[in-house]
Design an enzyme around this catalytic site. Structure first.
Site, PDB file in Angstrom:
ATOM      1  N   HIS A  63       0.607  -1.417   0.194  1.00  0.00           N
ATOM      2  CA  HIS A  63       0.145   0.197   0.340  1.00  0.00           C
ATOM      3  C   HIS A  63       1.078   1.085  -0.172  1.00  0.00           C
ATOM      4  O   HIS A  63       0.481   2.134  -0.492  1.00  0.00           O
ATOM      5  CB  HIS A  63      -1.151   0.119   1.304  1.00  0.00           C
ATOM      6  CG  HIS A  63      -2.288   1.330   1.196  1.00  0.00           C
ATOM      7  ND1 HIS A  63      -2.379   1.904  -0.015  1.00  0.00           N
ATOM      8  CD2 HIS A  63      -3.531   0.471   1.320  1.00  0.00           C
ATOM      9  CE1 HIS A  63      -3.746   2.393  -0.086  1.00  0.00           C
ATOM     10  NE2 HIS A  63      -4.263   1.175   0.947  1.00  0.00           N
ATOM     11  N   THR A  77      -5.249  10.452  -0.897  1.00  0.00           N
ATOM     12  CA  THR A  77      -6.516  10.397  -0.374  1.00  0.00           C
ATOM     13  C   THR A  77      -7.070  11.742   0.699  1.00  0.00           C
ATOM     14  O   THR A  77      -5.783  12.047   0.865  1.00  0.00           O
ATOM     15  CB  THR A  77      -7.150   9.364   0.329  1.00  0.00           C
ATOM     16  OG1 THR A  77      -5.335   9.309   1.850  1.00  0.00           O
ATOM     17  CG2 THR A  77      -6.245   7.928  -0.937  1.00  0.00           C
ATOM     18  N   TYR A 129     -14.228   6.305   8.786  1.00  0.00           N
ATOM     19  CA  TYR A 129     -13.373   6.536   8.078  1.00  0.00           C
ATOM     20  C   TYR A 129     -14.792   6.135   6.641  1.00  0.00           C
ATOM     21  O   TYR A 129     -14.459   5.085   6.063  1.00  0.00           O
ATOM     22  CB  TYR A 129     -12.303   5.694   7.631  1.00  0.00           C
ATOM     23  CG  TYR A 129     -11.104   6.256   7.667  1.00  0.00           C
ATOM     24  CD1 TYR A 129     -10.396   6.958   7.727  1.00  0.00           C
ATOM     25  CD2 TYR A 129     -10.907   5.611   6.241  1.00  0.00           C
ATOM     26  CE1 TYR A 129      -8.949   7.502   6.758  1.00  0.00           C
ATOM     27  CE2 TYR A 129      -9.930   5.968   4.861  1.00  0.00           C
ATOM     28  CZ  TYR A 129      -8.719   7.206   5.579  1.00  0.00           C
ATOM     29  OH  TYR A 129      -7.982   6.596   5.099  1.00  0.00           O
TER      30      TYR A 129
END
Length: 777
Positions: A471, A600, A587
Site C-alpha cells: 500500500h 486520499t 472512515y
C-alpha cells in the site's frame, strides 16, 4: 541456467597460433535485436518526454511561431518591439555570419523564447482553471452557465491527445485549509458520538489548541505547502506506511479479485501466460507514457504520479523505517510454486515473450518436482511478520553470497507471481467460497506471497486470478486501473485456443526458468519460523465475508435522485447501529488526485444527520401515516450532507490530513498538543472504501453482463471494528467485502453482511412506498 545458455555463444581459445574466436550467429542476432529494442524504447521515451514537456503546445507549434515571426520581418513589421534587434546587437560578428543570417538567427531565438513563454502562459491559465472547484458542488444534472463556460475553457486549453503525464505541471497544489474551518468541521464530526459533557470538554481542548498552538504550526505548514509539491503525501507515505513496524500483511496490504462469473481458461499456466503478457503490454505503455490520463467528466485531469512505481518496485525493510526501491525497466519476474523460487526472463530476441512462450515457462515450473531447499519453503514469511526482525535478518543473512543474489532477483523483478496449488474463486454452489477466496488473496498461507513487492499476481490451480498489493507506494485505484486493463486484454484481445491454451506457436528453444539458490542457516530458519507464527496468528484471526447484493444497484438508486455512494454509506450506518447498538467514528476514503501528487482524504460518514435518520428508522413508535415522509426527509438531508463532505474532501477541504500534518509538525517542533494526540488516537471502528470502475469503455457490461469484476478488499483497521470495501458494478450489482476479527466478541462479518443487505432493502422500501402512495393519489 539461462545465463550459461547465453554465455556459450561467445567463446575464445588461446592457441600457439593466437586467439581462436568463436561467435554464435544466433546469440549475436539476439544481442542486435535487444539493442534495437532498447534504443527504440529510449527514442520513444525521449519523444514522449518532449511532447509532455511542451504540453499543451506541440513541437510543431514552434515551427508555426518561427514562420509567423519570419514573415513579419520580411513584411518589415517588428512584432518583437525591438527585441530582435537587441538580440542581433549582442551576437558576435564574424566573417562567417552575414547580416541576414544574424537577423534570421535572432528571429529564431526570439520565436523560441516567445513560444516557451506562451507554453508557460497556457499552463498557468490551465492551472488557474483547474483550481476552480465550484462545479463539483452543483446538483447532479444541473449545470450552471458559469460551469459550462468553465468546461469549454478547460477543453480549449487542455490541448489534444494528452499523454499520461501531460497535465502534471498544470495541476494545482493541494491547499492548506484554515485552522478555524478544520476545527469547526472536526467538532461537528464528533458531536453525534459524544454526550454533552464529553463534547463540552472536547470543545474546550480544541479551542485552546486553536488559540495557543495552532497558529505557529499552521505557519510552518503553509511554508511547507509553498516549498513541497504536496504538503501531505510525503509525510503520509513515511509515517502512515513506511515507519510502521507491525506486519503489513492484512494490516496494510489489500487485494483485487478476478472476474466474478467467468474463467476464460482453467489451465493455470495459460491464464498466467496471458495475464503476464497483458501486464507487460501495460508496463510498456506506462514507461512510454502512452496511457491516457484519467479525467473526471472526461475533462478534469487526475494526477498520474502514483502510477510511476507500479512495476519494478519493492518495499525494503529497515530497522527504524522502510523505504521504497523503484528501478527502471526490469527484464525478469520471480515465480513461487510449492516452496521454490524461479527466475523467468520476460524478453527474448529483444521483445516480450509471447503468451504461449510464457505458458511454456510456467508449465515447466508446475512440472518441476524438486524439493524446496532448507528454509526456502516459508522464506516469504519474513515479509509477512514484524518489520524489525526482517530488516535484521536481511542485513545478517542476505547481504552476501547466493542469498544476496537470489534476494536481489526477487526485489529487482518486475513483479512477483505465485502459482498456487489451491483452488479458489466465486462458486454460487459452495457456501462462503467468496470468503475463502478473499482470505487467500489477502494473506494466503502467510509465506506464498512476497508482501513487499508492489504487487503479487496470484494464479490458482483452476485458472482463477487475483492480486495482493503493497500500500505504501500507491492507493487502490492505481492497481485497479492496471487490473481492469489486464482482465479486458486477457479476455477480449489475447484469448485462448479451444483447448484452453494461449494462442501462438510454442518456442521450444527458450532457456528454462532458473531455480534460485539459497544457503539459509538454522538461525535464519528460526527467524523465518517466528515471523511465520506471528503472521499466522494474524491470518487466522481474519473473519471475512463477501456479500453479493443483486436485489438492485446503481440504476434504481439513481432513479431516487440519490448518490449511490451516499445511499450505501447511510445503509452502512444503519447496519452498524443494528449490529452494535451504537454509532462509531467512520472512515470513508476519498481521493484528492485533482491536485498534484494527491492521494486520499477522509470523509467522516457518521454525522448528526445520518444518526438522526438511523434513529428514525429504528423508532417503532412513529405512526405509520407519517413515518415514511419523516424518514425520507431525514434521508435526503443525511445524503446531501454526506455528498457535501465528500466534495469538500475531494477539493482539499477535508479534516484529517490537515490535522495529521499539524500533528507531525508538532512533533518536529517538540510541541505537546493534547488535542492532536486525542484526535490521532481515536479508533476507526468502521473503515470503508469504494472501489471505482475507471475504464468503463474497455468492457461493455450491457453486451457482456457476466464479464464483471468482483472488486477487492482489505483487513480490519480496529480490533473491534469492521473494514468494508464495496464496488458498484453496472446497474444491478453491488459487491461488499467485509472484514473483522474472530477474536472480537463484538463483531461477526457474516452478521454484518446480513445487516447491510437488510439496511439496503429497508431504505429502498422508503422510495417504493413513496412511489406507491403517489400512484394512489
Amino acid at each position: 541456467m539461462a545465463e550459461a545458455h547465453q554465455a556459450v555463444g561467445f567463446q575464445f581459445t588461446v592457441t600457439s597460433d593466437g586467439i581462436d574466436l568463436h561467435l554464435s550467429r544466433e546469440v549475436l542476432k539476439h544481442i542486435y535485436l535487444s539493442g534495437v529494442t532498447s534504443w527504440t524504447k529510449r527514442a520513444i521515451r525521449f519523444k514522449n518526454g518532449i511532447l509532455t514537456g511542451v504540453y499543451p503546445a506541440s513541437p510543431s507549434s514552434l515551427l508555426i511561431v518561427v514562420i509567423a515571426i519570419m514573415s513579419t520581418i520580411y513584411a518589415k513589421i517588428d512584432p518583437s518591439l525591438g527585441m530582435i534587434d537587441t538580440i542581433k546587437r549582442t551576437m558576435s560578428v564574424s566573417g562567417y555570419m552575414t547580416v541576414q543570417t544574424q537577423t534570421v538567427l535572432s528571429a529564431i531565438l526570439f520565436s523560441t523564447g516567445l513560444w516557451l513563454s506562451l507554453i508557460l502562459m497556457l499552463r498557468y491559465i490551465l492551472k488557474a482553471l483547474l483550481s476552480y472547484h465550484a462545479w463539483i458542488f452543483e446538483s447532479h444534472g444541473k449545470i450552471s452557465f458559469c460551469t459550462k463556460l468553465w468546461l469549454s475553457l478547460v477543453k480549449m486549453f487542455s490541448g489534444r491527445r494528452p499523454l499520461l503525464y501531460s497535465f502534471q505541471t498544470s495541476l494545482p497544489r493541494l491547499p492548506v485549509p484554515s485552522v478555524d474551518d478544520t476545527i469547526t468541521r472536526y467538532l461537528e464530526s464528533v458531536r453525534p458520538l459524544l454526550d454533552d459533557e464529553q463534547y463540552n470538554q472536547m470543545e474546550v481542548v480544541a479551542n485552546d489548541f486553536k488559540k495557543d498552538q495552532a497558529p505557529k504550526l499552521q505557519k510552518y505548514l503553509i511554508l511547507k505547502s509553498w516549498w513541497a509539491t504536496n504538503y501531505v503525501s510525503d509525510w503520509w507515505e513515511e509515517y502512515i506506511y513506511l515507519r510502521g513496524r507491525s506486519p503489513i500483511m492484512v494490516n496494510s496490504n489489500f487485494y483485487s479479485m478476478d472476474l466474478l462469473y467467468v474463467t476464460p481458461t482453467h489451465r493455470q499456466a495459460a491464464r498466467a501466460g496471458n495475464v503476464v503478457h497483458a501486464m507487460l503490454q501495460y508496463r510498456r505503455k506506462l514507461e512510454r507514457r502512452e496511457h491516457a490520463p484519467l479525467r473526471a467528466l472526461g475533462v478534469v485531469p487526475m494526477c498520474s504520479y502514483q502510477m510511476e512505481r507500479m512495476f519494478n518496485t519493492t518495499r525494503i525493510p529497515g530497522i527504524e523505517t522502510d523505504f521504497v526501491q523503484h528501478l527502471s525497466d526490469r527484464k525478469h519476474l520471480v515465480v513461487y510454486h510449492k516452496g521454490r523460487f524461479f527466475k523467468v526472463w520476460l524478453y527474448y530476441g529483444g521483445r516480450h515473450l509471447w503468451p504461449s512462450e510464457l505458458e511454456t515457462q510456467f508449465q515447466r515450473i508446475l512440472d518441476d518436482t524438486t524439493e524446496p531447499q532448507p528454509g526456502e519453503l516459508k522464506l516469504a514469511a519474513l515479509t509477512a511478520g514484524n518489520r524489525v526482525p526482517w530488516a535484521r535478518a536481511r542485513l545478517k543473512y542476505f547481504s552476501q553470497g547466493v542469498n544476496k543474489a537470489s534476494l536481489e532477483a526477487i526485489e529487482t523483478s518486475a513483479f512477483f507471481l505465485s502459482l498456487d496449488d489451491e483452488v479458489h474463486g466465486y462458486d454460487p454452489d459452495k457456501l462462503r467460497s467468496l470468503d475463502l477466496y478473499a482470505k487467500s488473496l489477502l494473506h494466503g498461507k502467510c509465506y506464498d506471497r512476497w508482501f513487499d513487492k508492489s504487487f503479487t499476481l496470484i494464479a490458482y490451480k483452476n485458472g482463477k486470478l487475483g492480486v495482493n498489493a503493497e500500500h505504501s507506494w500507491a492507493d487502490a485505484p492505481i492497481i485497479g486501473h492496471m487490473w481492469e486493463y489486464v482482465l479486458a486484454t486477457d479476455c477480449f484481445h489475447l484469448g485462448y485456443t479451444e483447448e484452453g491454451h494461449c494462442k501462438g506457436d510454442i518456442n521450444k528453444g527458450l532457456p528454462p526458468p532458473t531455480k534460485l539458490q539459497w544457503d539459509i542457516p538454522l538461525e535464519c530458519q528460526e527467524v523465518i519460523e517466528e515471523s511465520y507464527m506471528v503472521a499466522k496468528v494474524i491470518a487466522d484471526d481474519v473473519d471475512f465475508h463477501g456479500c453479493l447484493f443483486d436485489e438492485f444497484g446503481k440504476g434504481l438508486i439513481k432513479k431516487s435522485r440519490t448518490s449511490p455512494d451516499a445511499f450505501i454509506q447511510l445503509a452502512l450506518q444503519l447496519a452498524q447501529f443494528r449490529d452494535k447498538g451504537e454509532f462509531c467514528l467512520t472512515y470513508e476514503a476519498s481521493m484528492t488526485r485533482m491536485f498534484r501528487e494527491g492521494r486520499t482524504e477522509t470523509v467522516r460518514s457518521c454525522t448528526s444527520e445520518s444518526t438522526a435518520f438511523v434513529r428514525a428508522m429504528e423508532d417503532k413508535n412513529t405512526s405509520p401515516s407519517t413515518y415514511m415522509l419523516v424518514r425520507l426527509d431525514l434521508f435526503r438531508k443525511a445524503a446531501d450532507k454526506h455528498q457535501n463532505m465528500y466534495r469538500l474532501a475531494m477539493t482539499g477541504s477535508g479534516i484529517d490530513r490537515h490535522l495529521f500534518c499539524l500533528y507531525i509538525m508538532s512533533k518536529y517542533l517538540s510541541i505537546d498538543s493534547p488535542f492532536l494526540k486525542q484526535v490521532l488516537s481515536e479508533p476507526w471502528r468502521l473503515s470503508t472504501s469504494q472501489t471505482p470502475q475507471q475504464q468503463l469503455n474497455m468492457v461493455d457490461i450491457k453486451t457482456f453482463p457476466r464479464y464483471v469484476g468482483a472488486g477487492g478488499g482489505f483487513g480490519p483497521v480496529a480490533d473491534d471494528g469492521y473494514g468494508v470495501s464495496y464496488i458498484i458494478i453496472g446497474e444491478n450489482l453491488i459487491t461488499f467485502h467485509i472484514s473483522s476479527k474472530f477474536s472480537s466478541p463484538e463483531t461477526d462479518s457474516y452478521r454484518f453482511g446480513q445487516n447491510i443487505r437488510q439496511a439496503m432493502l429497508d431504505i429502498c422500501a422508503l422510495f417504493d412506498q413513496k412511489d406507491k402512495n403517489e400512484k394512489e393519489m
